[in-house]
Motif scaffolding. Structure first.
Motif, PDB file in Angstrom:
ATOM      1  N   GLU A  27      -3.049  -2.807  -4.746  1.00  0.00           N
ATOM      2  CA  GLU A  27      -4.035  -3.626  -5.084  1.00  0.00           C
ATOM      3  C   GLU A  27      -4.451  -5.397  -5.544  1.00  0.00           C
ATOM      4  OE1 GLU A  27      -7.224  -0.187  -5.986  1.00  0.00           O
ATOM      5  OE2 GLU A  27      -6.276  -0.574  -7.853  1.00  0.00           O
ATOM      6  N   HIS A  28      -3.316  -5.487  -6.073  1.00  0.00           N
ATOM      7  CA  HIS A  28      -3.103  -6.763  -6.547  1.00  0.00           C
ATOM      8  C   HIS A  28      -3.163  -7.821  -5.874  1.00  0.00           C
ATOM      9  CE1 HIS A  28      -2.820  -3.955 -10.608  1.00  0.00           C
ATOM     10  NE2 HIS A  28      -1.106  -3.236  -8.910  1.00  0.00           N
ATOM     11  N   LYS A  29      -1.859  -8.013  -4.769  1.00  0.00           N
ATOM     12  CA  LYS A  29      -1.981  -8.748  -4.085  1.00  0.00           C
ATOM     13  C   LYS A  29      -1.508 -10.490  -4.969  1.00  0.00           C
ATOM     14  CE  LYS A  29      -4.654  -6.905  -0.606  1.00  0.00           C
ATOM     15  NZ  LYS A  29      -4.284  -5.136  -1.004  1.00  0.00           N
ATOM     16  N   CYS A  30      -0.766 -10.393  -5.795  1.00  0.00           N
ATOM     17  CA  CYS A  30      -0.038 -11.138  -6.581  1.00  0.00           C
ATOM     18  C   CYS A  30       0.339 -12.430  -5.229  1.00  0.00           C
ATOM     19  CB  CYS A  30       1.249 -11.256  -7.403  1.00  0.00           C
ATOM     20  SG  CYS A  30       1.150  -9.883  -8.321  1.00  0.00           S
ATOM     21  N   ARG A  31      -0.158 -13.489  -5.301  1.00  0.00           N
ATOM     22  CA  ARG A  31      -0.024 -14.854  -5.042  1.00  0.00           C
ATOM     23  C   ARG A  31       2.106 -15.051  -4.608  1.00  0.00           C
ATOM     24  NH1 ARG A  31      -0.427 -20.617  -6.243  1.00  0.00           N
ATOM     25  NH2 ARG A  31       0.186 -21.747  -4.034  1.00  0.00           N
ATOM     26  N   GLY A  32       2.573 -15.298  -3.778  1.00  0.00           N
ATOM     27  CA  GLY A  32       4.150 -15.163  -3.468  1.00  0.00           C
ATOM     28  C   GLY A  32       4.902 -14.187  -3.885  1.00  0.00           C
ATOM     29  N   CYS A  33       4.394 -12.910  -4.011  1.00  0.00           N
ATOM     30  CA  CYS A  33       5.114 -11.590  -3.866  1.00  0.00           C
ATOM     31  C   CYS A  33       6.180 -11.674  -3.078  1.00  0.00           C
ATOM     32  CB  CYS A  33       3.987 -10.514  -3.635  1.00  0.00           C
ATOM     33  SG  CYS A  33       4.815  -9.136  -3.694  1.00  0.00           S
ATOM     34  N   TYR A  34       7.267 -11.043  -3.846  1.00  0.00           N
ATOM     35  CA  TYR A  34       8.147 -10.837  -2.558  1.00  0.00           C
ATOM     36  C   TYR A  34       8.072  -9.945  -1.254  1.00  0.00           C
ATOM     37  CZ  TYR A  34      10.740  -7.368  -5.338  1.00  0.00           C
ATOM     38  OH  TYR A  34      11.184  -6.549  -5.154  1.00  0.00           O
ATOM     39  N   ASN A  35       7.380  -9.244  -1.692  1.00  0.00           N
ATOM     40  CA  ASN A  35       7.063  -8.045  -1.008  1.00  0.00           C
ATOM     41  C   ASN A  35       6.094  -7.363  -0.276  1.00  0.00           C
ATOM     42  OD1 ASN A  35       8.668  -5.679   0.230  1.00  0.00           O
ATOM     43  ND2 ASN A  35       8.866  -4.289  -1.541  1.00  0.00           N
ATOM     44  N   ALA A  36       4.690  -8.736  -0.094  1.00  0.00           N
ATOM     45  CA  ALA A  36       3.566  -8.200   0.640  1.00  0.00           C
ATOM     46  C   ALA A  36       2.786  -7.609   1.646  1.00  0.00           C
ATOM     47  CB  ALA A  36       2.992  -9.860   1.493  1.00  0.00           C
ATOM     48  N   THR A  37       4.668  -7.337   2.490  1.00  0.00           N
ATOM     49  CA  THR A  37       4.246  -6.446   3.704  1.00  0.00           C
ATOM     50  C   THR A  37       3.852  -5.089   3.364  1.00  0.00           C
ATOM     51  OG1 THR A  37       6.616  -5.905   3.358  1.00  0.00           O
ATOM     52  CG2 THR A  37       5.473  -7.675   4.740  1.00  0.00           C
ATOM     53  N   THR A  38       4.374  -4.171   2.071  1.00  0.00           N
ATOM     54  CA  THR A  38       3.895  -3.135   1.641  1.00  0.00           C
ATOM     55  C   THR A  38       2.497  -3.072   0.398  1.00  0.00           C
ATOM     56  OG1 THR A  38       4.907  -4.220  -0.935  1.00  0.00           O
ATOM     57  CG2 THR A  38       6.012  -3.323   0.349  1.00  0.00           C
ATOM     58  N   TRP A  39       1.980  -4.406   1.000  1.00  0.00           N
ATOM     59  CA  TRP A  39       0.217  -4.297   0.429  1.00  0.00           C
ATOM     60  C   TRP A  39      -0.827  -2.955   0.960  1.00  0.00           C
ATOM     61  CZ3 TRP A  39      -1.040 -10.228  -0.486  1.00  0.00           C
ATOM     62  CH2 TRP A  39      -0.299 -10.874  -1.248  1.00  0.00           C
ATOM     63  N   PRO A  40      -0.793  -3.191   2.152  1.00  0.00           N
ATOM     64  CA  PRO A  40      -1.174  -2.089   2.717  1.00  0.00           C
ATOM     65  C   PRO A  40      -1.018  -0.185   2.319  1.00  0.00           C
ATOM     66  CG  PRO A  40      -1.120  -3.875   4.579  1.00  0.00           C
ATOM     67  CD  PRO A  40      -0.036  -3.579   3.336  1.00  0.00           C
ATOM     68  N   LEU A  41      -2.028   0.227   2.267  1.00  0.00           N
ATOM     69  CA  LEU A  41      -1.729   2.059   1.315  1.00  0.00           C
ATOM     70  C   LEU A  41      -1.003   2.421   2.691  1.00  0.00           C
ATOM     71  CD1 LEU A  41      -1.600   4.193  -0.800  1.00  0.00           C
ATOM     72  CD2 LEU A  41      -4.506   4.126  -0.380  1.00  0.00           C
ATOM     73  N   ASP A  42      -1.848   1.947   4.387  1.00  0.00           N
ATOM     74  CA  ASP A  42      -1.144   2.904   5.328  1.00  0.00           C
ATOM     75  C   ASP A  42      -0.398   2.166   6.204  1.00  0.00           C
ATOM     76  OD1 ASP A  42      -2.840   0.768   6.185  1.00  0.00           O
ATOM     77  OD2 ASP A  42      -4.056   1.128   7.322  1.00  0.00           O
ATOM     78  N   SER A  43       0.635   1.014   5.154  1.00  0.00           N
ATOM     79  CA  SER A  43       1.808   0.715   5.911  1.00  0.00           C
ATOM     80  C   SER A  43       2.788   1.102   5.922  1.00  0.00           C
ATOM     81  CB  SER A  43       1.724  -0.614   5.372  1.00  0.00           C
ATOM     82  OG  SER A  43       2.282  -1.167   4.469  1.00  0.00           O
ATOM     83  N   GLY A  44       4.160   0.907   6.326  1.00  0.00           N
ATOM     84  CA  GLY A  44       5.088   1.998   6.020  1.00  0.00           C
ATOM     85  C   GLY A  44       4.825   3.164   7.855  1.00  0.00           C
ATOM     86  N   ARG A  45       6.157   4.383   6.472  1.00  0.00           N
ATOM     87  CA  ARG A  45       6.148   5.345   6.838  1.00  0.00           C
ATOM     88  C   ARG A  45       5.690   6.636   5.802  1.00  0.00           C
ATOM     89  NH1 ARG A  45      11.992   4.989   8.532  1.00  0.00           N
ATOM     90  NH2 ARG A  45      11.799   3.961   6.303  1.00  0.00           N
ATOM     91  N   LEU A  46       5.202   7.877   6.792  1.00  0.00           N
ATOM     92  CA  LEU A  46       5.144   8.705   5.537  1.00  0.00           C
ATOM     93  C   LEU A  46       5.724   9.173   4.473  1.00  0.00           C
ATOM     94  CD1 LEU A  46       2.348  10.332   4.833  1.00  0.00           C
ATOM     95  CD2 LEU A  46       3.439  11.974   6.624  1.00  0.00           C
ATOM     96  N   PHE A  47       5.643   9.139   3.570  1.00  0.00           N
ATOM     97  CA  PHE A  47       6.725  10.150   2.695  1.00  0.00           C
ATOM     98  C   PHE A  47       6.551  11.152   2.603  1.00  0.00           C
ATOM     99  CE2 PHE A  47       7.660  11.436  -1.729  1.00  0.00           C
ATOM    100  CZ  PHE A  47       9.008  10.941  -1.560  1.00  0.00           C
ATOM    101  N   GLU A  48       7.165  12.262   3.353  1.00  0.00           N
ATOM    102  CA  GLU A  48       7.758  13.529   3.795  1.00  0.00           C
ATOM    103  C   GLU A  48       8.372  14.655   2.168  1.00  0.00           C
ATOM    104  OE1 GLU A  48       8.006  13.582   7.473  1.00  0.00           O
ATOM    105  OE2 GLU A  48       6.242  13.380   8.300  1.00  0.00           O
ATOM    106  N   ARG A  49       8.494  15.172   2.895  1.00  0.00           N
ATOM    107  CA  ARG A  49       8.986  16.698   1.479  1.00  0.00           C
ATOM    108  C   ARG A  49      10.457  16.070   2.076  1.00  0.00           C
ATOM    109  NH1 ARG A  49       7.686  19.693  -2.826  1.00  0.00           N
ATOM    110  NH2 ARG A  49       9.989  20.825  -3.072  1.00  0.00           N
ATOM    111  N   THR A  50      10.794  16.134   3.218  1.00  0.00           N
ATOM    112  CA  THR A  50      12.276  15.697   3.053  1.00  0.00           C
ATOM    113  C   THR A  50      13.168  14.352   2.968  1.00  0.00           C
ATOM    114  OG1 THR A  50      11.320  15.199   5.682  1.00  0.00           O
ATOM    115  CG2 THR A  50      11.511  17.292   5.917  1.00  0.00           C
ATOM    116  N   LEU A  51      12.346  13.697   2.454  1.00  0.00           N
ATOM    117  CA  LEU A  51      12.853  12.161   2.190  1.00  0.00           C
ATOM    118  C   LEU A  51      12.597  12.858   0.287  1.00  0.00           C
ATOM    119  CD1 LEU A  51      14.141   9.852   1.669  1.00  0.00           C
ATOM    120  CD2 LEU A  51      11.724   8.603   1.916  1.00  0.00           C
TER     121      LEU A  51
END
Length: 160
Positions: A27-51
C-alpha cells in the motif's frame, strides 16, 4: 496471498545463507522503490501450500547451513498477506530448529494492527518504515534509507 520470487539460497537479505520470499502487495508505493512490480496484491503467482512446505524443507536441509527466513516484498504485513504470513512464521518456529526470521515492512512498529503484531511476535528482526528516496543510502546494512529502523526482537544472538 501472492508472491513474486522465492530464493532458496540467498546471501543478500540478512545474515548468512537464507531462504527469501518476496510477496505481492504494498500500500505504501514508495517513490524510488526497487521492487515496484510487487505493489499489486494480485500480481505474481499464488502462494500455495506446496511452496510453504518447500520453504520449511529448504530451511531444514542440512546440505546447506541456513540461518533463517527473510520476508520482503511488496509488504509481508499488507493486510491481504497477514493470514498466510502468520501461518508461515508459525510453521518456521514449530518445524525448524533455531532459524531466525527477518521481515521488511513499510509500516512502523508502533502503528501495527493487532493482526500484524501477531506476526511480529515470531520475528527476530523487523526492518520498518517506508523507503524515503531522499534518505537513500546504499551503505546501510539491510535498509534502503536512513529513516528505516532495525528492531531486534528475537532471542537469537549474533544476528549481525
Amino acid at each position: 496471498m501472492n508472491f513474486h520470487k522465492y530464493f532458496p539460497v540467498d546471501v543478500v537479505n540478512g545474515p548468512g545463507t537464507r531462504c527469501t520470499l518476496f510477496v505481492s502487495g504494498c500500500e505504501h508505493k514508495c517513490r524510488g522503490c526497487y521492487n515496484a512490480t510487487t505493489w499489486p496484491l494480485d500480481s505474481g503467482r499464488l502462494f500455495e501450500r506446496t511452496l510453504e512446505d518447500q520453504i520449511i524443507s529448504d530451511l531444514n536441509d542440512t546440505r546447506i547451513v541456513r540461518r533463517g527466513l527473510s520476508l520482503s516484498g511488496g509488504d509481508p504485513l499488507h493486510p491481504g498477506n497477514c493470514a498466510d504470513i502468520l501461518r508461515l512464521v508459525e510453521r518456521v518456529r514449530a518445524e525448524t530448529c533455531g532459524k531466525d526470521i527477518f521481515l521488511w515492512t513499510g509500516y512502523q512498529l508502533a502503528a501495527l494492527s493487532s493482526q500484524q503484531r501477531r506476526i511480529v511476535q515470531y520475528v527476530d528482526v523487523l526492518i520498518d518504515g517506508k523507503f524515503e528516496q531522499s534518505l537513500a543510502d546504499p551503505m546501510l546494512k539491510w535498509r534502503g534509507s536512513s529513516n528505516q529502523v532495525l528492531h531486534f526482537l528475537g532471542e537469537h544472538e549474533n544476528l549481525l
